[in-house]
Motif scaffolding. Structure first.
Motif, PDB file in Angstrom:
ATOM      1  N   GLN A  95     -46.083 -14.244   2.926  1.00 61.29           N
ATOM      2  CA  GLN A  95     -45.098 -15.027   2.185  1.00 61.29           C
ATOM      3  C   GLN A  95     -45.458 -15.022   0.705  1.00 61.29           C
ATOM      4  O   GLN A  95     -46.580 -15.339   0.324  1.00 61.29           O
ATOM      5  N   VAL A  96     -44.496 -14.669  -0.123  1.00 59.39           N
ATOM      6  CA  VAL A  96     -44.730 -14.605  -1.558  1.00 59.39           C
ATOM      7  C   VAL A  96     -44.496 -15.977  -2.181  1.00 59.39           C
ATOM      8  O   VAL A  96     -43.509 -16.650  -1.890  1.00 59.39           O
ATOM      9  N   GLN A  97     -45.401 -16.351  -3.037  1.00 58.55           N
ATOM     10  CA  GLN A  97     -45.259 -17.614  -3.759  1.00 58.55           C
ATOM     11  C   GLN A  97     -45.699 -17.420  -5.199  1.00 58.55           C
ATOM     12  O   GLN A  97     -46.729 -16.797  -5.459  1.00 58.55           O
ATOM     13  N   LEU A  98     -44.915 -17.946  -6.120  1.00 59.04           N
ATOM     14  CA  LEU A  98     -45.266 -17.948  -7.539  1.00 59.04           C
ATOM     15  C   LEU A  98     -45.440 -19.397  -7.974  1.00 59.04           C
ATOM     16  O   LEU A  98     -44.593 -20.240  -7.654  1.00 59.04           O
ATOM     17  N   VAL A  99     -46.501 -19.646  -8.711  1.00 59.92           N
ATOM     18  CA  VAL A  99     -46.768 -20.998  -9.181  1.00 59.92           C
ATOM     19  C   VAL A  99     -47.018 -20.966 -10.684  1.00 59.92           C
ATOM     20  O   VAL A  99     -47.910 -20.254 -11.156  1.00 59.92           O
ATOM     21  N   GLU A 100     -46.224 -21.740 -11.408  1.00 60.57           N
ATOM     22  CA  GLU A 100     -46.412 -21.877 -12.846  1.00 60.57           C
ATOM     23  C   GLU A 100     -47.337 -23.059 -13.136  1.00 60.57           C
ATOM     24  O   GLU A 100     -47.306 -24.061 -12.414  1.00 60.57           O
ATOM     25  N   SER A 101     -48.115 -22.947 -14.176  1.00 62.17           N
ATOM     26  CA  SER A 101     -48.980 -24.038 -14.596  1.00 62.17           C
ATOM     27  C   SER A 101     -49.157 -23.985 -16.103  1.00 62.17           C
ATOM     28  O   SER A 101     -48.843 -22.983 -16.741  1.00 62.17           O
ATOM     29  N   GLY A 102     -49.653 -25.084 -16.661  1.00 64.86           N
ATOM     30  CA  GLY A 102     -49.951 -25.124 -18.091  1.00 64.86           C
ATOM     31  C   GLY A 102     -48.953 -25.873 -18.933  1.00 64.86           C
ATOM     32  O   GLY A 102     -49.147 -26.010 -20.140  1.00 64.86           O
ATOM     33  N   TYR A 116     -34.528 -10.365 -10.345  1.00 67.19           N
ATOM     34  CA  TYR A 116     -35.819 -10.875  -9.872  1.00 67.19           C
ATOM     35  C   TYR A 116     -35.667 -11.478  -8.474  1.00 67.19           C
ATOM     36  O   TYR A 116     -34.745 -12.233  -8.204  1.00 67.19           O
ATOM     37  N   ASN A 117     -36.604 -11.136  -7.624  1.00 67.01           N
ATOM     38  CA  ASN A 117     -36.521 -11.543  -6.231  1.00 67.01           C
ATOM     39  C   ASN A 117     -37.280 -12.822  -5.921  1.00 67.01           C
ATOM     40  O   ASN A 117     -36.890 -13.569  -5.029  1.00 67.01           O
ATOM     41  N   TYR A 118     -38.350 -13.053  -6.648  1.00 65.37           N
ATOM     42  CA  TYR A 118     -39.223 -14.183  -6.338  1.00 65.37           C
ATOM     43  C   TYR A 118     -39.311 -15.104  -7.553  1.00 65.37           C
ATOM     44  O   TYR A 118     -39.461 -14.639  -8.685  1.00 65.37           O
ATOM     45  N   TRP A 119     -39.262 -16.390  -7.287  1.00 65.91           N
ATOM     46  CA  TRP A 119     -39.239 -17.398  -8.356  1.00 65.91           C
ATOM     47  C   TRP A 119     -40.230 -18.511  -8.065  1.00 65.91           C
ATOM     48  O   TRP A 119     -40.440 -18.893  -6.914  1.00 65.91           O
ATOM     49  N   GLY A 120     -40.809 -19.034  -9.136  1.00 69.34           N
ATOM     50  CA  GLY A 120     -41.625 -20.216  -9.010  1.00 69.34           C
ATOM     51  C   GLY A 120     -40.778 -21.473  -9.111  1.00 69.34           C
ATOM     52  O   GLY A 120     -39.564 -21.395  -9.331  1.00 69.34           O
TER      53      GLY A 120
END
Length: 125
Positions: A1-8, A112-116
């Motif tokens: 499972q693809v996961q994107l996580v933004e931080s900062g 784009y296929n995957y999003w955070g």
């Protein structure tokens, strides 16, 4: 499972800098383009920047050119968006996304296929 996580993200004053990070699990960015988009309150989501990992092609929106840059992280699943000289109009939720767009489509959300889930950036005047 693809996961994107933004931080900062966070609350800063005008003129300050922030570095956002996009960390992926379930894929490495080596075969992908990573895009950054943002959505301000009451506005549509807009393109900010994109980076094609293989080859290093970078596209920057005119509204942030000269202030925002993209850099690779210390692993192939991390990408940074370095933001400097921030302005109140940069206030938005920032999203990273991964996909395989052709060069002419790097600014398009649909490429784009995957999003955070996004990270909030607030710039006070």
């Amino acid at each position: 499972q693809v996961q994107l996580v933004e931080s900062g993200g966070g609350l800063v004053q005008a003129g300050d800098s922030l570095r956002l990070s996009c960390t992926a699990s379930g894929l490495t960015f080596g075969g992908y383009t990573v895009g950054w988009f943002r959505q301000a309150p009451g506005k549509e989501r807009e393109f900010v920047a994109a980076f094609r990992w293989f080859g290093g092609t970078t596209v920057i929106a005119d509204s942030v050119k000269g202030r925002f840059t993209i850099s690779k992280g210390n692993a192939q699943n991390i990408l940074h968006l370095q933001m400097s000289t921030l302005k109140p109009e940069d206030t938005a939720v920032y999203y990273c996304a991964a996909g395989k767009p052709i060069l002419s489509s790097m600014r398009r959300e649909s490429a784009y296929n995957y999003w955070g889930q996004g990270t909030q950036v607030t710039v006070s005047s």
